[in-house]
Every structure is written in C-alpha cells, then in structure tokens.
Design a protein around this motif. Structure first.
Motif, PDB file in Angstrom:
ATOM      1  N   MET A   1       0.838  -1.201   0.000  1.00  0.00           N
ATOM      2  CA  MET A   1       0.000   0.000   0.000  1.00  0.00           C
ATOM      3  C   MET A   1       0.875   1.255   0.000  1.00  0.00           C
ATOM      4  N   ARG A   2       0.362   2.335  -0.585  1.00  0.00           N
ATOM      5  CA  ARG A   2       1.061   3.619  -0.569  1.00  0.00           C
ATOM      6  C   ARG A   2       1.120   4.141   0.869  1.00  0.00           C
ATOM      7  N   ASN A   3       2.242   4.734   1.244  1.00  0.00           N
ATOM      8  CA  ASN A   3       2.399   5.304   2.584  1.00  0.00           C
ATOM      9  C   ASN A   3       1.381   6.429   2.790  1.00  0.00           C
ATOM     10  N   PRO A   4       0.496   6.320   3.793  1.00  0.00           N
ATOM     11  CA  PRO A   4      -0.535   7.344   3.975  1.00  0.00           C
ATOM     12  C   PRO A   4      -0.032   8.586   4.709  1.00  0.00           C
ATOM     13  N   LEU A   5       1.206   8.574   5.197  1.00  0.00           N
ATOM     14  CA  LEU A   5       1.675   9.628   6.091  1.00  0.00           C
ATOM     15  C   LEU A   5       2.577  10.634   5.377  1.00  0.00           C
ATOM     16  N   ALA A   6       2.523  11.859   5.837  1.00  0.00           N
ATOM     17  CA  ALA A   6       3.371  12.921   5.302  1.00  0.00           C
ATOM     18  C   ALA A   6       4.733  12.874   5.986  1.00  0.00           C
ATOM     19  N   ASP A   7       5.785  12.913   5.195  1.00  0.00           N
ATOM     20  CA  ASP A   7       7.147  12.836   5.746  1.00  0.00           C
ATOM     21  C   ASP A   7       7.417  13.964   6.734  1.00  0.00           C
ATOM     22  N   THR A   8       6.906  15.150   6.451  1.00  0.00           N
ATOM     23  CA  THR A   8       7.160  16.305   7.327  1.00  0.00           C
ATOM     24  C   THR A   8       6.714  16.026   8.752  1.00  0.00           C
ATOM     25  N   ILE A   9       5.532  15.410   8.900  1.00  0.00           N
ATOM     26  CA  ILE A   9       4.991  15.142  10.235  1.00  0.00           C
ATOM     27  C   ILE A   9       5.698  13.951  10.881  1.00  0.00           C
ATOM     28  N   VAL A  10       5.934  12.921  10.115  1.00  0.00           N
ATOM     29  CA  VAL A  10       6.582  11.714  10.658  1.00  0.00           C
ATOM     30  C   VAL A  10       7.963  12.045  11.214  1.00  0.00           C
ATOM     31  N   ASN A  11       8.665  12.957  10.573  1.00  0.00           N
ATOM     32  CA  ASN A  11      10.038  13.272  10.965  1.00  0.00           C
ATOM     33  C   ASN A  11      10.138  14.203  12.169  1.00  0.00           C
ATOM     34  N   ILE A  12       9.009  14.741  12.625  1.00  0.00           N
ATOM     35  CA  ILE A  12       9.016  15.591  13.822  1.00  0.00           C
ATOM     36  C   ILE A  12       8.968  14.708  15.061  1.00  0.00           C
ATOM     37  N   LYS A  13       9.877  14.952  15.986  1.00  0.00           N
ATOM     38  CA  LYS A  13       9.926  14.151  17.212  1.00  0.00           C
ATOM     39  C   LYS A  13       8.766  14.518  18.130  1.00  0.00           C
ATOM     40  N   PRO A  14       8.232  13.530  18.866  1.00  0.00           N
ATOM     41  CA  PRO A  14       7.197  13.849  19.861  1.00  0.00           C
ATOM     42  C   PRO A  14       7.788  14.660  21.009  1.00  0.00           C
ATOM     43  N   SER A  15       6.932  15.326  21.770  1.00  0.00           N
ATOM     44  CA  SER A  15       7.373  16.167  22.876  1.00  0.00           C
ATOM     45  C   SER A  15       8.138  15.360  23.915  1.00  0.00           C
TER      46      SER A  15
END
Length: 392
Positions: free
Chosen positions: A1-15
């Motif tokens: 399946m195509r990756n449903p997630l945006a790279d910009t958001i995935v690459n941001i670390k959680p708080s």
C-alpha cells in the motif's frame, strides 16, 4: 500500500515533556515536577460565569474572531498592563489556546524556506510549528552566563537574507528567564534595522517576580512588527478551557482569522464568557497565585544553593533550571535515574533544545509540601551520586 503519512509530520519528534509524565502516572508514591500546569483550580467566580453561560443557553458559535465583549476586554487589559493599544475589531483574534495562535501566525507569515530565529532552550512547539509551516528553524543557543537572555550580538550573528521572523519566548519556559526593558530596547534596534517581525509569546506575562512584564510591542516602532501571543492558561489557571489570543497588525490578524475560520471556526463559547469575567474581575486571583509561586520560587532557589547545585535565579514563569553537569551524565540519564531511584519526575533540559543538555526543568506549580518532599529526595540522590564519584 502507498504510505498514507506525510514525511514532514513523521520526521518531527514527539514532545520530550510527556514521556516522564506518562511514566510517573503509573508509579505509586511518585511525585511529578514535570508538567507546566498551575496546581490551583480556576477561581470560582470564573467557573461560575462559565456555568451561567451554559444555563442561559449560550452554546452557539461566536464570531470567528471571538466574542465582541471578550476582544474589548483583551484590548482594555493590554492597555492597562503592557501599555499597548489594539483595535479590538481588527487587531485581536481569540484562539484555542496560545498554541493555536503560534501555529497560525507562522502559517500565515512564512513562505517556503524563510527562516525563523528560535532562541533555545524554549517551549517545544516553536520548532515543529516552523517546519509544519514550511519555514526553516534557526536555533539561537542562549547562555546561562547571560541568564538565558537574548543579546543583540547573538541575534545579529544568526540573521541572513532569508530571516523573516524572531520568536521571543519571555518570560521563558523552561528557564524562567525574563527580558527587561533595556534588553528589549537593545534587540529592537536590530529587529528594525534588519526589517524582521517578532512573534512574542507572553503567556507567562503575569508571572514575573523582579519587575512588571514589559512587552516588546510597547517599544517604539515595534507594535507594527509584533504578533503578541497570550492566553488564560497560566495566569488564571484555565489550562483546560483552551483559550488564548493573538494581537498584531490588521493585515496579519485578518489572514490568521481566515485560517482560523476554516480550521477551527471559533474558540469554545463557554470559555470565552468565562474569560470575560477573568479579565474584568480576576486581578486579585492572579496576584494571589503569583505570590504563592514566588514563595515556592524563593524556596527552590535557596534549596539548590544549600545542595550546592549551580542555578541562576529565575524571575519569570514557574520553572527553575538547575545545572547537573557536575555528575557527568546526560540530562536524560539523570532524570531517568532520579525517577527510578527516588520516584520524582523532572524534565531533561534537552526536551527544550540541544543546548538544554546538562540542565533540568523543574516546575514549581506544585504545593510547597510536594516540593519539600521532592527536594528531600533529590538531596539523597545527589549525595549518592557524589559518593559514587568519590569511589571512582
């Protein structure tokens, strides 16, 4: 399946703040000094106004920019507290907490690749909000020897032809640092000369202990360059009400209102009615809470001095930022061991930027009883660490 997630958001670390809060919530007899939330209940007369608004059936949308009477009270408040005059019809927007205001300001101001200067250590949202808005964060590392203030020299060093916006996070989370009038005047000269804008996060403006808060918007020729962010969470103990506001030049606020219109519609109606009451009749509540925080602040400054832990004296917010470099471990290692061995949660300084390494953020938005118990456990812990160092 195509990756449903945006790279910009995935690459941001959680708080990095929530990790230790989640751990301590599952630990019996643990004390948390990690969350930046007042331990006071929202004052009763403010809650009562919220309840009254519900009883009267005031449960409909307000205008996108917020209740007219709330915007008028915000303008009145800023006029008397920081001596800045805003047009409540065109220069004020009521938001879902200060966090929404920060996000929207960046999204309406930044074109792809434009640079945002972010002094650190500072609140965790500025950097990811810059990235999500398509901007490029440029970190200015503040120094303990300067009491974590931003200097004109540090500002000039980081400005390029792509710099557009400076985040000004004072009073500061996590350090408790403030910028006094003379400090703001010095950096204002650079801002005007280099034609920059400022996002001034003043959410802790009522919690200062050396002198009254000064807004950079009150410095001559700076109001037209400043987006002032504030809210009700810290000063009025209204974190769960989720209400903030942004003030600034009409052309910026109009675009923020358009974005707010599509993404949010309006801030919570009940919270807005409660906030009107807070601004009209809440000064005594703020003064009472500020004095309680100041008492705790003085206790912690003295306690760390007695422990021999290096720590500059904070004059704003409700945080203290002791240095633990003497123990030769990272902030993460220290906080993890302290939690596991003594059941006290604090936040590693690195949660607020890499330059927070070697420091801890400790919140004093907790009772003196809890603070005394936690500091007693810290004394035992650092005594043990110092003994370990002797044995090496």
């Amino acid at each position: 399946m195509r990756n449903p997630l945006a790279d910009t958001i995935v690459n941001i670390k959680p708080s990095g703040i929530r990790k230790f809060f989640d751990l301590v919530s599952e630990m019996k007899d643990a004390i948390s000094l990690g969350v930046g939330e007042p331990d006071f209940d929202t004052p009763w007369h403010i809650r009562d106004e919220g309840i009254y608004s519900l009883e009267r059936g005031r449960t409909f949308y307000t205008s996108n920019a917020g209740l007219k009477e709330l915007k008028e009270e915000i303008a009145n408040y800023l006029r008397r507290r920081v001596h800045v005059d805003y047009d409540d019809r065109h220069e004020i927007l009521v938001t879902v907490g200060g966090s929404e205001a920060i996000d929207m300001a960046m999204r309406v101001m930044l074109n792809p690749g434009e640079e945002v200067l972010i002094p650190q250590p500072s609140y965790v949202s500025y950097e990811p909000c810059t990235i999500m808005a398509g901007g490029k964060p440029v970190i200015i590392e503040l120094k303990a020897e300067n009491e974590f203030r931003l200097t004109p020299e540090e500002l000039l060093e980081h400005i390029t032809d792509k710099t557009k916006l400076l985040v000004l996070p004072f009073p500061n989370n996590p350090t408790g640092a403030i910028m006094e009038q003379k400090d703001l005047e010095a950096i204002a000269k650079v801002i005007i000369e280099k034609d920059l804008y400022v996002l001034s996060d003043e959410i802790y403006s009522e919690l200062t202990y050396k002198e009254d808060h000064v807004s950079i918007a009150s410095i001559p020729d700076m109001q037209e360059r400043t987006i002032l962010i504030n809210g009700f969470s810290k000063a009025y103990a209204m974190t769960g009400w989720r209400l903030g506001y942004a003030c600034g030049p009409r052309k910026i606020i109009e675009q923020m209102t358009k974005l707010h219109q599509y993404a949010i519609m309006c801030a919570p109606t009940t919270s807005q009615y409660a906030a009107v009451e807070a601004l009209r009749n809440g000064d005594d509540d703020v003064a009472m809470m500020r004095e309680a925080y100041n008492q705790r602040r003085r206790y912690l400054v003295h306690a760390f001095k007695e422990m021999g832990l290096e720590c500059f004296e904070p004059y704003g917010a409700f945080y203290i930022f002791p240095c633990i470099k003497e123990f030769g471990m990272t902030s993460e290692e220290f906080a993890s061991r302290f939690l596991m061995e003594e059941k006290v949660a604090v936040v590693p300084g690195t949660a607020f930027g890499d330059c927070g390494e070697g420091f801890l953020r400790i919140s004093y938005a907790y009772s003196l009883e809890n603070l005394k118990e936690a500091l007693g456990r810290m004394q035992k812990f650092i005594d043990r660490l110092r003994e370990e160092q002797k044995d090496k």
